[in-house]
Design a protein around this motif. Structure first.
Motif, PDB file in Angstrom:
ATOM      1  N   GLY A 251      11.187  12.437   0.969  1.00 47.23           N
ATOM      2  CA  GLY A 251      12.208  11.460   1.359  1.00 47.23           C
ATOM      3  C   GLY A 251      12.721  11.687   2.773  1.00 47.23           C
TER       4      GLY A 251
ATOM      5  N   ASP B 271       8.136  10.658   7.001  1.00 48.24           N
ATOM      6  CA  ASP B 271       7.413   9.389   6.916  1.00 48.24           C
ATOM      7  C   ASP B 271       5.919   9.607   6.814  1.00 48.24           C
ATOM      8  OD1 ASP B 271       9.824   7.642   7.602  1.00 48.24           O
ATOM      9  OD2 ASP B 271       9.762   9.042   9.292  1.00 48.24           O
TER      10      ASP B 271
ATOM     11  N   LEU C  95       3.769  12.196  -3.774  1.00 45.35           N
ATOM     12  CA  LEU C  95       4.473  11.048  -3.192  1.00 45.35           C
ATOM     13  C   LEU C  95       4.574   9.913  -4.215  1.00 45.35           C
ATOM     14  CD1 LEU C  95       2.805  11.110   0.328  1.00 45.35           C
ATOM     15  CD2 LEU C  95       5.206  11.577  -0.159  1.00 45.35           C
TER      16      LEU C  95
ATOM     17  N   LEU D   9       7.465   7.313  -3.358  1.00 46.71           N
ATOM     18  CA  LEU D   9       7.559   7.247  -1.895  1.00 46.71           C
ATOM     19  C   LEU D   9       6.260   6.711  -1.291  1.00 46.71           C
ATOM     20  CD1 LEU D   9       9.282  10.701  -1.413  1.00 46.71           C
ATOM     21  CD2 LEU D   9      10.340   8.450  -1.064  1.00 46.71           C
ATOM     22  N   GLU D  10       6.415   6.035  -0.170  1.00 48.51           N
ATOM     23  CA  GLU D  10       5.230   5.427   0.451  1.00 48.51           C
ATOM     24  C   GLU D  10       4.882   6.064   1.789  1.00 48.51           C
ATOM     25  OE1 GLU D  10       5.500   1.208   0.562  1.00 48.51           O
ATOM     26  OE2 GLU D  10       5.335   1.065  -1.625  1.00 48.51           O
TER      27      GLU D  10
END
Ligand code: DX5
Ligand code: ZN
Length: 213
Positions: free
Chosen positions: A127, A130, A161, A166-167
């Motif tokens: 988190g 990126d 991920l 999350l991406e």
């Protein structure tokens, strides 16, 4: 679509601007810019002044800092025009703080891992980044062979991920060629750094098409 980031390390240094523009025209997404300090890795490469020069040659710059205490230079590389700044988990005592510093400087924040480093280093900063950069060779030099065990790590990182919803981008770096690219994207990589194989290919656009699969 799979992103391709040509590594400037493998370019012809007499014609840096042309070498970046050639890759932009062939369809690259980022310019991978390897910063080496002779301490974290045995080799020495480019610094912020070179980054500034190549940052307006048609590709956003993905700066891979293979340097100790990267916090000292994050703002300098951001000011020089980097779009992504990636620090090594092994190179800083304060990874969380470094990632916050990168985002505060207006860049996308990346965490890189050496081949022997466990992906667990990401767990408590999920988190906060990126991009996760899985090194598939020991950093320091271009033209090395991919270490096969690192392919499993790509899948592990992608799984972490996904489970966290999350991406973040999963980038791989080292020994990427048209063959290894297929295995890496099948394992979950969505950004491929390519140095010697791409700059040495007779047709860069064809290499990128093949690598994207
Ligand atoms: C290695 C660098 C890589 C390197 C990759 O330390 O981080 O980005 O340029 O080169 P190839 O694709 O030749 O393995
Ligand atoms: Zn790199």
């Amino acid at each position: 679509m799979i992103k391709i980031a040509p590594s400037l390390l493998a370019a012809d240094y007499k014609r840096l601007g042309d070498e970046v523009r050639r890759m932009a025209e062939a369809g690259a997404d980022y310019l991978h810019f390897d910063v080496m300090d002779g301490s974290f890795v045995p080799n020495i490469s480019f610094g912020p002044d070179v980054l500034r020069q190549v940052s307006d040659c048609g590709l956003p710059v993905d700066a891979h800092l293979m340097i100790v205490n990267p916090e000292k230079y994050i703002d300098t590389f951001a000011a020089a025009g980097a779009r992504i700044i990636t620090v090594h988990a092994e190179a800083t005592v304060h990874l969380h703080r470094a990632l916050q510093q990168i985002r505060a400087a207006g860049c996308l924040a990346g965490v890189a891992m050496n081949p022997a480093t466990s992906p667990e280093c990401l767990r408590y900063v999920l988190g906060d980044f990126d991009l996760a950069l899985v090194m598939t060779v020991n950093p320091g030099y271009g033209g090395q062979k991919l270490i096969p065990a690192c392919i499993d790590k790509v899948a592990e990182v992608r799984g972490m991920l996904d489970r966290a919803g999350l991406e973040a981008i999963v980038e791989v770096d080292g020994g990427v060629n048209e063959q290894t690219a297929q295995k890496l994207t099948a394992a979950g990589a969505d950004m491929l750094v390519a140095g010697s194989a791409l700059y040495g290919a007779p047709d860069a656009a064809a290499f990128m098409r093949a690598a994207r699969g």
